[in-house]
Motif scaffolding. Structure first.
Motif, PDB file in Angstrom:
ATOM      1  N   LEU A   1       0.829  -1.200   0.000  1.00  0.00           N
ATOM      2  CA  LEU A   1       0.000   0.000   0.000  1.00  0.00           C
ATOM      3  C   LEU A   1       0.869   1.258   0.000  1.00  0.00           C
ATOM      4  CD1 LEU A   1      -2.746   1.402   0.203  1.00  0.00           C
ATOM      5  CD2 LEU A   1      -2.607   1.135   2.694  1.00  0.00           C
ATOM      6  N   ILE A   2       1.901   1.277   0.855  1.00  0.00           N
ATOM      7  CA  ILE A   2       2.793   2.436   0.914  1.00  0.00           C
ATOM      8  C   ILE A   2       3.522   2.615  -0.413  1.00  0.00           C
ATOM      9  CG2 ILE A   2       4.887   3.354   1.997  1.00  0.00           C
ATOM     10  CD1 ILE A   2       3.933   2.001   4.599  1.00  0.00           C
ATOM     11  N   GLY A   3       4.003   1.483  -0.970  1.00  0.00           N
ATOM     12  CA  GLY A   3       4.684   1.557  -2.254  1.00  0.00           C
ATOM     13  C   GLY A   3       3.790   2.094  -3.351  1.00  0.00           C
ATOM     14  N   GLY A   4       2.547   1.641  -3.353  1.00  0.00           N
ATOM     15  CA  GLY A   4       1.593   2.114  -4.354  1.00  0.00           C
ATOM     16  C   GLY A   4       1.309   3.602  -4.212  1.00  0.00           C
TER      17      GLY A   4
ATOM     18  N   VAL B   1       4.471   5.532  -5.487  1.00  0.00           N
ATOM     19  CA  VAL B   1       4.541   5.520  -6.953  1.00  0.00           C
ATOM     20  C   VAL B   1       3.424   6.368  -7.553  1.00  0.00           C
ATOM     21  CG1 VAL B   1       4.361   4.071  -9.013  1.00  0.00           C
ATOM     22  CG2 VAL B   1       5.715   3.290  -7.059  1.00  0.00           C
ATOM     23  N   GLY B   2       2.222   6.187  -7.032  1.00  0.00           N
ATOM     24  CA  GLY B   2       1.098   6.960  -7.556  1.00  0.00           C
ATOM     25  C   GLY B   2       1.260   8.452  -7.316  1.00  0.00           C
ATOM     26  N   GLY B   3       1.737   8.812  -6.129  1.00  0.00           N
ATOM     27  CA  GLY B   3       1.949  10.216  -5.822  1.00  0.00           C
ATOM     28  C   GLY B   3       3.033  10.835  -6.689  1.00  0.00           C
ATOM     29  N   THR B   4       4.090  10.072  -6.948  1.00  0.00           N
ATOM     30  CA  THR B   4       5.172  10.574  -7.800  1.00  0.00           C
ATOM     31  C   THR B   4       4.680  10.736  -9.234  1.00  0.00           C
ATOM     32  OG1 THR B   4       6.835   9.483  -6.412  1.00  0.00           O
ATOM     33  CG2 THR B   4       7.519  10.142  -8.616  1.00  0.00           C
ATOM     34  N   ALA B   5       3.932   9.772  -9.730  1.00  0.00           N
ATOM     35  CA  ALA B   5       3.381   9.869 -11.088  1.00  0.00           C
ATOM     36  C   ALA B   5       2.476  11.093 -11.213  1.00  0.00           C
ATOM     37  CB  ALA B   5       2.617   8.602 -11.444  1.00  0.00           C
ATOM     38  N   PHE B   6       1.675  11.358 -10.177  1.00  0.00           N
ATOM     39  CA  PHE B   6       0.812  12.532 -10.212  1.00  0.00           C
ATOM     40  C   PHE B   6       1.634  13.816 -10.264  1.00  0.00           C
ATOM     41  CE2 PHE B   6      -1.403  15.952  -7.924  1.00  0.00           C
ATOM     42  CZ  PHE B   6      -2.510  16.098  -8.745  1.00  0.00           C
ATOM     43  N   ARG B   7       2.723  13.878  -9.496  1.00  0.00           N
ATOM     44  CA  ARG B   7       3.572  15.072  -9.498  1.00  0.00           C
ATOM     45  C   ARG B   7       4.254  15.251 -10.854  1.00  0.00           C
ATOM     46  NH1 ARG B   7       3.607  19.390  -7.671  1.00  0.00           N
ATOM     47  NH2 ARG B   7       5.826  19.625  -7.212  1.00  0.00           N
ATOM     48  N   VAL B   8       4.692  14.152 -11.483  1.00  0.00           N
ATOM     49  CA  VAL B   8       5.276  14.244 -12.826  1.00  0.00           C
ATOM     50  C   VAL B   8       4.254  14.855 -13.783  1.00  0.00           C
ATOM     51  CG1 VAL B   8       6.082  12.903 -14.815  1.00  0.00           C
ATOM     52  CG2 VAL B   8       6.928  12.361 -12.515  1.00  0.00           C
ATOM     53  N   TRP B   9       3.025  14.353 -13.730  1.00  0.00           N
ATOM     54  CA  TRP B   9       1.952  14.862 -14.584  1.00  0.00           C
ATOM     55  C   TRP B   9       1.628  16.313 -14.253  1.00  0.00           C
ATOM     56  CZ3 TRP B   9      -2.942  16.535 -13.019  1.00  0.00           C
ATOM     57  CH2 TRP B   9      -3.855  16.775 -14.059  1.00  0.00           C
TER      58      TRP B   9
END
Length: 212
Positions: free
Chosen positions: A20-23, A26-34
């Motif tokens: 859950l933490i890993g997800g 990763v999801g938070g980083t992908a959102f920041r990239v976007w």
């Protein structure tokens, strides 16, 4: 309940918690990239840093040319004082990526005394460290990063870590930003590359397709 059953439940909870933490990371980083990819901050800066990309005997590739065109527009509008072109050379190349960028800008009307070539670095981290050194020597401290949208967050992070006050003005033309499939691939790539850099403070440009 047996002791073994309790251990299994604890292990399962730990594994699920880690997933859950890993997800979330990763999801938070992908959102920041976007999110950063959508930001075009045209606050005045000392320099625009044009991240290098492929060149062919001094002729910029479509990716590099899109970045150069965008940087020139920033200069023409008075947003930046200098243009820094970056990137080294591949084995067998006559010119560095930085030199190819300098020649294109000069040929399109940018005064040569306003172009600084930083022909070092074979990856984003190396280029940003070289840029920070040159900027410090010239008394320049603020930088606008010009690259492709999905590359912006990682490039800005590396520039800031190198000691520059940096923000981003990405190009929105060129082959990297043309299709949703391409955009999705680059967001995924940059998510992995940024997480790798944050963990190891090492270059991550070999994650999948080269960006700059």
């Amino acid at each position: 309940m047996s002791p073994h059953s309790g251990v299994r439940r604890l292990v399962l909870r730990v594994v699920l918690g880690a997933c859950l933490i890993g997800g979330l990371v990763v999801g938070g980083t992908a959102f920041r990239v976007w999110q950063v990819a959508r930001v075009d901050d045209r606050s005045p800066a000392d320099i625009a840093v044009v991240l290098g990309a492929a060149q062919y005997n001094g002729r910029p590739s479509p990716v590099l040319q899109a970045r150069l065109e965008h940087a020139k527009s920033l200069f023409d509008e008075g947003v930046v004082r200098y243009l820094l072109t970056t990137g080294g050379r591949q084995p067998g190349d006559k010119y560095t990526e930085g030199q190819a960028g300098q020649m294109w800008l000069a040929a399109h009307g940018v005064p040569e005394d306003r172009i600084v070539v930083v022909g070092e670095g074979r990856d984003t981290l190396g280029s940003m460290q070289a840029v920070a050194t040159v900027a410090k020597e010239r008394g320049l401290s603020t930088a606008m990063i010009v690259s492709d949208p999905w590359h912006s967050l990682r490039a800005r992070t590396m520039a800031q870590d190198a000691g520059l006050r940096a923000w981003t003005s990405p190009t929105h033309s060129g082959p990297i930003v043309q299709t949703r499939d391409t955009q999705s691939r680059y967001i995924l790539r940059e998510t992995g590359a940024l997480l790798y850099y944050r963990l190891f403070h090492a270059p991550a440009d070999d994650f999948g397709t080269e960006v700059g």
